[in-house]
Write a protein that holds these residues in place. Structure first.
Motif, short mmCIF file in Angstrom:
data_model
loop_
_atom_site.label_atom_id
_atom_site.label_comp_id
_atom_site.label_asym_id
_atom_site.label_seq_id
_atom_site.Cartn_x
_atom_site.Cartn_y
_atom_site.Cartn_z
N LEU A 40 2.68 6.63 -5.09
CA LEU A 40 2.71 6.79 -6.55
C LEU A 40 1.47 7.51 -7.05
O LEU A 40 1.52 8.21 -8.06
N VAL A 41 0.33 7.34 -6.34
CA VAL A 41 -0.87 8.09 -6.71
C VAL A 41 -0.56 9.57 -6.66
O VAL A 41 -0.88 10.33 -7.59
N PHE A 42 0.13 9.97 -5.60
CA PHE A 42 0.40 11.40 -5.46
C PHE A 42 1.42 11.87 -6.50
O PHE A 42 1.34 12.99 -6.99
N GLY A 101 -1.44 14.58 -13.78
CA GLY A 101 -2.77 15.15 -13.96
C GLY A 101 -2.70 16.67 -13.98
O GLY A 101 -3.34 17.33 -14.82
N ALA A 102 -1.89 17.23 -13.06
CA ALA A 102 -1.75 18.68 -13.00
C ALA A 102 -1.13 19.20 -14.30
O ALA A 102 -1.54 20.25 -14.80
N ASP A 123 6.36 9.65 -16.59
CA ASP A 123 5.03 10.07 -17.03
C ASP A 123 4.86 11.58 -16.92
O ASP A 123 4.36 12.24 -17.85
N TRP A 130 3.76 2.23 -1.27
CA TRP A 130 4.22 2.70 -2.57
C TRP A 130 3.05 3.06 -3.48
O TRP A 130 3.10 4.03 -4.21
N LEU A 131 1.99 2.25 -3.43
CA LEU A 131 0.84 2.53 -4.30
C LEU A 131 0.28 3.92 -4.02
O LEU A 131 0.01 4.69 -4.95
N VAL A 132 0.11 4.26 -2.75
CA VAL A 132 -0.44 5.57 -2.40
C VAL A 132 0.55 6.67 -2.77
O VAL A 132 0.18 7.70 -3.34
N ASN A 148 1.49 10.68 -9.47
CA ASN A 148 0.72 10.75 -10.70
C ASN A 148 -0.23 11.94 -10.73
O ASN A 148 -0.69 12.35 -11.80
N ILE A 149 -0.53 12.48 -9.56
CA ILE A 149 -1.34 13.70 -9.54
C ILE A 149 -0.61 14.80 -10.29
O ILE A 149 -1.22 15.64 -10.96
N ILE A 174 0.81 -1.22 0.00
CA ILE A 174 0.00 0.00 0.00
C ILE A 174 0.84 1.27 0.00
O ILE A 174 0.51 2.25 -0.68
N SER A 212 6.42 6.55 -13.13
CA SER A 212 5.64 7.71 -12.70
C SER A 212 6.38 9.01 -13.00
O SER A 212 5.78 9.98 -13.47
N PRO A 244 7.73 1.04 -11.19
CA PRO A 244 6.62 1.99 -11.03
C PRO A 244 7.07 3.41 -10.70
O PRO A 244 6.48 4.37 -11.19
#
Lengths: 450, 450
Positions: free
Chosen positions: B289-291, B297-298, B429, B285-287, B293-294, B283, B426, B422
């Motif tokens: 990496l979400v941030f 998005g930005a 990306d 790293w997943l969380v 990836n934000i 969990i 990221s 990952p």
């Protein structure tokens, strides 16, 4: 300590201090000497090697990688090379032999004794990657029925030429392997008993045609010092020692790690790899994955109208699809390594898939909560709902794909490691795009496109 | 053959055929017996173990994983457990001891002989992950100056209790390690010479405080059968054998492979891992990496107007950013594994970065050509140009990030393996989004947003 020695060696080389050089080379571990030689010119390497007695020269030479060995071998006289060949380990010289130009092969063979020549020809004939290709023929055998004191005498006589004398093999009249005994057991046994009574007759062995990985797996599983290799008639034809098994295991792990990032096997190692070979090992998958990702693009294009109405949805696209890909890559990596080490078997799939469903649902829920706040802030209630629902679904589906793909490949007889991180991520991306926009269309009550 | 035996064992268990059972258990390899026991109930396992003589029982028991050992130990009488402890390998029993409840520890200690008790206490005191924690105290030592024939006698006397007798250590009066000799060298030496003249005084060793990986690395590099472990006063305190080094190397490779997919280390292995522990290892790293990836998005949000004018650009977004991420993950994986095996050193960075520039430019060019046709078809000349240029730039930049990140982490004293697929993906990306839209704005001659 080894670093200091290397420094001294450089100094002695610079000063051309032959006496100092000779002493230093004698003190160095063969592996350290080989590393030093790797960085030196052919001339310097040859000069250094000649400072060593032939036994140690052959040993240090055996630690060099084959391309370097070839370069040095080409610079040696035929006589010097043949002498080196006579003192190298049987397995190492067979590897070198296979990479030499043919006229050089013939020249060396001509200068070797008949027995050694035949041994070399035989070992060099096995296909790369098989147990035959890494086995050695320098081991100690005993005939059935021999007494322990006589056996110890035989061991002592064979000791100078065997790769190991600590595991000894007992053969019947047809040269078939009937048992094995350790030197420790021999030493502890009564001198007048027959070896047959102290030997283990349940011998773990491999076939000469089996893959090297199988030998490494058995050596590691049963803590074997030297694994016997048998031919189709159960005759002993070679042994594989623990140190070779360690090298195989390391190379296998490297290959699996590279495959995990969609890189093909590099024969020469990363540090020494040529640009062209790095290009070839990487381009195939990269281009293949581009075409997989076109499907993601097509998915997005399919929902073009949704995007035009709600551009804010694009903001969340990368993090949603990336999360599904990341969770999927985690799952596939865990599964692939589990299959490779034997920790997981093909029949465990159902159980593991069930467990993964619970794990991924928990992961998805946590991440949905984490992201819903941002959804609320950027796009309001509807967007928060879409993003949270999508995250939950995408993480679960991505994980299920990651957990299943290696199994399916395995069932099809493919290497499960083909389910690399990038491949799983690409598939999860496509699915992620579809899930996201489907949920968005539903929540926003938009008509289906098309 | 082993599978057949296991089947027979099941049959005998079902039929309660004690005689058959006893014979079968005696024939099984300890590792196979341990695997069988892993699947059985505690009662069945205990019953099977009692069919073995104590030496083989201790050996098979040593092949079980520690959680299973604990379960069985708890079901044994204190006397039975103490007896087992006396016959187990010193390193394995110390591992088990450390995981037992304290009152059980005290009970077993009380029933052990003084010398064994002190040895167990000492071995159990080293920190997990260090050489001290995996070393064993069952080895053969010789005093300096002893004659070869006397040395062989000592070896014979110690043989039954030593983990290996094939590598022997020579100590001075202060118990400091002054040399090592193999049993083969002893056997081949003249009986009346002193061991000092046949021993190697340049001994490769590790400190008791060093990490286990260092021991595994040395054993693999120098092809060592048993590596001596010394304390701060250069005194010999233990040895690490090749089979333990293989286990360490496998566990290390597994940890690195898991890290490569952003999964934390699983102590209990994947197959047996609990749901809660799998959740915890994934969990974070997943969380995180979400941030990360934000930010992607930005970046997209920043170019919202560009997207609104040219929605077709979104079609190519996933495949462009994914390509940068994939090339970057390839590069970081090659680099991390190279650093882990010692194939690549920190000082090679500049050279490798230069090579990677050429490799990634070639990769980028190939992929740009592959994708430009689709760009032309979907969006015309301008779009084709944007997509091809972006692909070229993104693949190069992604690769450079992948190649550099492990090095930078290494320089900072962090584990380079933290630069997981990952994470690199990221970061690539985010950079990919910015490159793509910057190029699009330029080619389409759009005003910069904001």
């Amino acid at each position: 300590m080894q670093e200091e020695l290397t420094q001294l060696l450089y100094d002695a080389l610079e000063k051309q201090d032959t006496l100092q050089l000779e002493q230093l080379v004698g003190d160095l571990q063969p592996a350290d000497l080989a590393e030093f030689l790797h960085q030196e010119s052919i001339e310097t390497s040859l000069k250094l090697l000649t400072h060593l007695p032939i036994n140690r020269r052959a040993e240090a030479f055996g630690y060099l990688d084959v391309p370097t060995q070839i370069k040095l071998a080409q610079a040696m006289t035929e006589e010097g090379l043949a002498q080196l060949f006579m003192h190298m380990n049987a397995d190492e010289r067979a590897d070198l032999f296979n990479e030499m130009p043919e006229e050089r092969q013939q020249g060396v063979l001509r200068r070797m004794a008949k027995e050694e020549r035949e041994d070399l020809r035989r070992l060099a004939s096995y296909e790369e990657g098989t147990c035959g290709a890494i086995m050695t023929s320098d081991y100690v055998t005993l005939p059935q029925g021999v007494k322990v004191n006589r056996a110890l005498e035989i061991v002592r006589q064979t000791a100078p030429n065997a790769e190991t004398i600590y595991q000894i093999y007992i053969l019947d009249a047809a040269m078939q392997l009937v048992g094995t005994v350790s030197l420790r057991e021999l030493i502890l046994a009564k001198p007048t008993t027959e070896v047959d009574t102290v030997m283990t007759s349940d011998v773990v062995s491999v076939s000469v045609h089996e893959l090297q990985e199988e030998a490494a797996r058995k050596i590691s599983r049963y803590d074997i010092l030297a694994l016997p290799v048998i031919d189709d008639q159960q005759r002993l034809v070679g042994i594989i020692t623990y140190d070779d098994a360690m090298d195989v295991a390391e190379a296998e792990a490297t290959e699996d790690i590279h495959k995990g990032a969609s890189v093909g096997p590099l024969d020469e190692g990363f540090a020494k790899a040529k640009i062209s070979s790095l290009y070839r090992r990487r381009i195939n998958w990269l281009v293949l994955l581009v075409f997989a990702n076109i499907l993601s693009g097509a998915g997005i294009a399919f929902y073009e109208e949704v995007i035009e109405s709600y551009v804010v949805l694009v903001f969340f696209l990368p993090l949603l699809v990336a999360s599904g890909g990341n969770a999927g890559a985690q799952a596939s990596t865990l599964m692939i390594r589990g299959l490779a080490t034997g920790d997981v078997g093909a029949r465990d799939w159902g159980k593991l898939l069930g467990r993964e469903l619970i794990v991924s649902a928990s992961l998805g829920l946590t991440m949905a909560v984490a992201i819903s706040g941002i959804g609320l802030w950027r796009g309001g209630m509807d967007i928060a709902q879409i993003v949270a629902l999508s995250m939950f679904a995408i993480v679960i589906v991505g994980s299920m794909i990651g957990m299943s793909l290696p199994f399916i490949l395995n069932k099809l007889g493919w290497d499960p490691a083909t389910a690399s991180g990038p491949l799983v991520t690409s598939i999860a991306d496509i699915v992620g795009v579809l899930i996201y926009f489907a949920i968005a269309s539903m929540v926003l009550d938009l008509p289906l496109p098309g």
